[in-house]
Design a protein around this motif. Sequence first.
Motif, PDB file in Angstrom:
ATOM      1  N   ASN A  82      -1.712  -2.415  -9.446  1.00  0.00           N
ATOM      2  CA  ASN A  82      -0.611  -3.016 -10.202  1.00  0.00           C
ATOM      3  C   ASN A  82      -0.226  -4.314  -9.493  1.00  0.00           C
ATOM      4  OD1 ASN A  82       1.261  -2.342  -8.035  1.00  0.00           O
ATOM      5  ND2 ASN A  82       1.252  -0.244  -8.840  1.00  0.00           N
ATOM      6  N   GLU A  83       0.739  -5.031 -10.028  1.00  0.00           N
ATOM      7  CA  GLU A  83       1.096  -6.335  -9.469  1.00  0.00           C
ATOM      8  C   GLU A  83       1.609  -6.223  -8.036  1.00  0.00           C
ATOM      9  OE1 GLU A  83       3.763  -8.361 -12.062  1.00  0.00           O
ATOM     10  OE2 GLU A  83       2.265  -8.669 -13.644  1.00  0.00           O
ATOM     11  N   GLU A  84       2.356  -5.160  -7.739  1.00  0.00           N
ATOM     12  CA  GLU A  84       2.892  -5.001  -6.385  1.00  0.00           C
ATOM     13  C   GLU A  84       1.769  -4.745  -5.380  1.00  0.00           C
ATOM     14  OE1 GLU A  84       7.260  -3.097  -6.597  1.00  0.00           O
ATOM     15  OE2 GLU A  84       5.721  -1.893  -7.602  1.00  0.00           O
ATOM     16  N   LEU A  85       0.821  -3.887  -5.758  1.00  0.00           N
ATOM     17  CA  LEU A  85      -0.308  -3.616  -4.860  1.00  0.00           C
ATOM     18  C   LEU A  85      -1.178  -4.859  -4.687  1.00  0.00           C
ATOM     19  CD1 LEU A  85      -1.504  -0.022  -5.877  1.00  0.00           C
ATOM     20  CD2 LEU A  85      -0.117  -0.694  -3.908  1.00  0.00           C
ATOM     21  N   GLN A  86      -1.369  -5.628  -5.761  1.00  0.00           N
ATOM     22  CA  GLN A  86      -2.178  -6.837  -5.646  1.00  0.00           C
ATOM     23  C   GLN A  86      -1.508  -7.867  -4.742  1.00  0.00           C
ATOM     24  OE1 GLN A  86      -2.870  -7.816  -9.841  1.00  0.00           O
ATOM     25  NE2 GLN A  86      -4.986  -7.151  -9.606  1.00  0.00           N
ATOM     26  N   ALA A  87      -0.186  -7.954  -4.806  1.00  0.00           N
ATOM     27  CA  ALA A  87       0.528  -8.873  -3.918  1.00  0.00           C
ATOM     28  C   ALA A  87       0.371  -8.434  -2.462  1.00  0.00           C
ATOM     29  CB  ALA A  87       2.005  -8.931  -4.296  1.00  0.00           C
ATOM     30  N   LEU A  88       0.461  -7.129  -2.215  1.00  0.00           N
ATOM     31  CA  LEU A  88       0.259  -6.621  -0.860  1.00  0.00           C
ATOM     32  C   LEU A  88      -1.170  -6.871  -0.391  1.00  0.00           C
ATOM     33  CD1 LEU A  88       2.134  -3.180  -0.873  1.00  0.00           C
ATOM     34  CD2 LEU A  88       2.733  -5.216   0.451  1.00  0.00           C
ATOM     35  N   GLU A  89      -2.131  -6.720  -1.309  1.00  0.00           N
ATOM     36  CA  GLU A  89      -3.536  -6.950  -0.956  1.00  0.00           C
ATOM     37  C   GLU A  89      -3.747  -8.392  -0.512  1.00  0.00           C
ATOM     38  OE1 GLU A  89      -7.960  -6.214  -2.918  1.00  0.00           O
ATOM     39  OE2 GLU A  89      -6.282  -6.775  -4.203  1.00  0.00           O
ATOM     40  N   LEU A  90      -3.182  -9.333  -1.247  1.00  0.00           N
ATOM     41  CA  LEU A  90      -3.307 -10.745  -0.866  1.00  0.00           C
ATOM     42  C   LEU A  90      -2.652 -11.018   0.483  1.00  0.00           C
ATOM     43  CD1 LEU A  90      -2.720 -12.712  -4.194  1.00  0.00           C
ATOM     44  CD2 LEU A  90      -4.763 -12.763  -2.751  1.00  0.00           C
ATOM     45  N   GLU A  91      -1.584 -10.294   0.770  1.00  0.00           N
ATOM     46  CA  GLU A  91      -0.882 -10.475   2.050  1.00  0.00           C
ATOM     47  C   GLU A  91      -1.639  -9.834   3.206  1.00  0.00           C
ATOM     48  OE1 GLU A  91       3.168  -8.767   4.213  1.00  0.00           O
ATOM     49  OE2 GLU A  91       3.108  -8.927   2.025  1.00  0.00           O
ATOM     50  N   PHE A  92      -2.146  -8.615   2.994  1.00  0.00           N
ATOM     51  CA  PHE A  92      -2.717  -7.861   4.099  1.00  0.00           C
ATOM     52  C   PHE A  92      -4.190  -8.158   4.360  1.00  0.00           C
ATOM     53  CE2 PHE A  92       0.890  -4.809   3.546  1.00  0.00           C
ATOM     54  CZ  PHE A  92       1.387  -4.925   4.841  1.00  0.00           C
ATOM     55  N   SER A  93      -4.936  -8.643   3.365  1.00  0.00           N
ATOM     56  CA  SER A  93      -6.362  -8.901   3.587  1.00  0.00           C
ATOM     57  C   SER A  93      -6.598  -9.915   4.706  1.00  0.00           C
ATOM     58  CB  SER A  93      -7.026  -9.364   2.292  1.00  0.00           C
ATOM     59  OG  SER A  93      -7.058  -8.327   1.354  1.00  0.00           O
TER      60      SER A  93
END
Length: 667
Positions: A82-93
């Motif tokens: 979802n959008e929240e997980l995708q935002a976290l993915e961009l941050e944590f990758s």
Amino acid sequence: MSNPLLQGMPEHGLPDFAAITPDDFRQAIDRGFAEHEAEIAAIAGDDSEPDFANTVEALERSGALLDRVMSVFSNLVSSDTNEELQALELEFSPRAALHESHIYTNTTLFERIRAVRGSAAELEEEQGQLLDNTYRHFVRAGAQLDPQGRQRMEEINGSLARLTTQFSQNVLADSNAYQLLLDESQLGGLPKFVREAAATEARSRGRDGFLFTLSRSSITPFLQYSDHRDLREDIYRAYTRCGENRVDNHTVIRQIIALRAERARLLGYETHADYMLEQRMAKTPDRVIELLEQVWAPCRDKVASEARDLQALIDAEGGDFDLAPWDWFYYTEKLRQQRYQLDESEVMPYFSLAQVRDGAFEVARKLYGISFHPRRDVPLYHPDVQAFEVREADGSRIGLFLFDFYMRPSKRSGAWMSTFRDQSALDGHVEPVIVNCCNFPHGDPCLLGMDEVRTLFHEFGHGLHGLLSKVRYRSLSGTHVKQDFVELPSQIMEHWAMEPEVLKDYARHVDTGEPIPDALIDRLRAAAKFNTGFAATEYLAACFLDMAWHGKEGEQAEDVAAFELKVAEKTGNRTVVDPRYRSSYFQHIFSDDYYSAGYYVYIWAEVLDADGFEAFKENGLFDQETARAFRSNILERGGSEDPMTLYRRFRGRDPEVKALLKNRGLA
């Protein structure tokens, strides 16, 4: 409320998915980074003499919390995002890449690894493999570079993590943005099962009518059957422009290629392909190209012949146009029905999803004595997911196997195997938790085409590789093997799916329960080599494109479309067959490093699987001695030994390419 990701994992290995929030991931990943950093500092700062236990095994044990949390996070990002997980993915990758870079460029820690490697201590085979892998990981990460070089490596890896994540998210966004919504008047040629799947997809998205998407399970049957050439062209062009319709993956690609090339040069390699292939069985780009050209030469003649046959059919029907890419599936299906009297609507009722799944289970039981038992008491991340406990013949538990079969907007395209927990035995036996993901259309029941049947068996083979692993170290277990070896267990499983003895067992008509007739089996097997020129061409074209991007010519490319055309001309692909994946949605090679300069691995592994399956054909499909040899030498050993050594131990000799050419009808 306490964080379910920090409470320790239950025995079954799955967290309480419903209770996890994005903030829980943030908190757990932050703590995982901090704990891992402290563990690494303790290993590097150990005053005692470096040895295998206090250095190599200690490093293997470190990061347990981070690994556990990130496995949950990465699986959800792929399967139910979802959008929240995708935002976290961009941050944590990028942060995860920087964290790993800090570990593997830690010069104090590297000196301890080097000291262990230089000692005279006798190590077991698996210990020696772990030590060698660990040492090479440090070297390839830049541990031997000067401080400036190490700093640049960290910057490159962080940027690549951000860019590859963006590439993948762009593909998902572009895929979800396209919807071909039709009414009854636009369904000419589409059989009942295609219409029903499209209606179900429309309802699942709150729409009326019949909805087709860019998922292969949706677009392929549409291209096969739709009488509306303009609509076939529309959906085909949307598919082949995914990643460039509403987003700009071309810019992302050029940045990825430049950074990969710079990293390779920093480490002393001529190209990114040289850098990646050092860790694979092929070893060099020249060996990869040599294999590809062995298959490409007979393939070109076959696909040209197939194109002539399709054009002749178009002409015979009075079509006043030349064969185009969006015509290939449609006229191939017509020709297939003419030559083999095969109609997908006649075939598919024998392949309901549940029966195909159970057929794969039965093959595993006959080969390895294992059984699958439903578990309805474990937490799952989506209602579509099914859980099974897997047991040995004596009743002892092996692990947990999850199936996530259906397509949805929150799941990336394609099919894959992943793990929530890897097998290991360093500090007591840890049971694996495996997941197979596909993108089949919803249906009641869900009926599969032959490509989807093979996909299910393929991913199940990967799952068995992870499930039946019996090694000490997590980083060597299951599918943690050289990449051009990892496809052997998956691709060899596909062979059983089409064997008459197996088909008679699991392929039963969904309405009558009658087994598939012998005459239909004969037609299916006769048609198996039909259109193999096309299948090989689209795959090999993608392999050549991958290798070109990661060689010298890729570094100099300024325009992605022009580069693709140049590669096609160079390889002599003058047909209307596009690569299986064009660059802008080629997730295998641009969503992370794993398959970069490595898409060829499927054909490399096909040499192994075709040759290996000959052993079963020679000795019996379910010969127990052959099955034990495959399980003990391939499935159980993971990456604990050199893969060619393992293959020779199973087969008694080196693999030969002739079985592959025979299977593809290219001999």
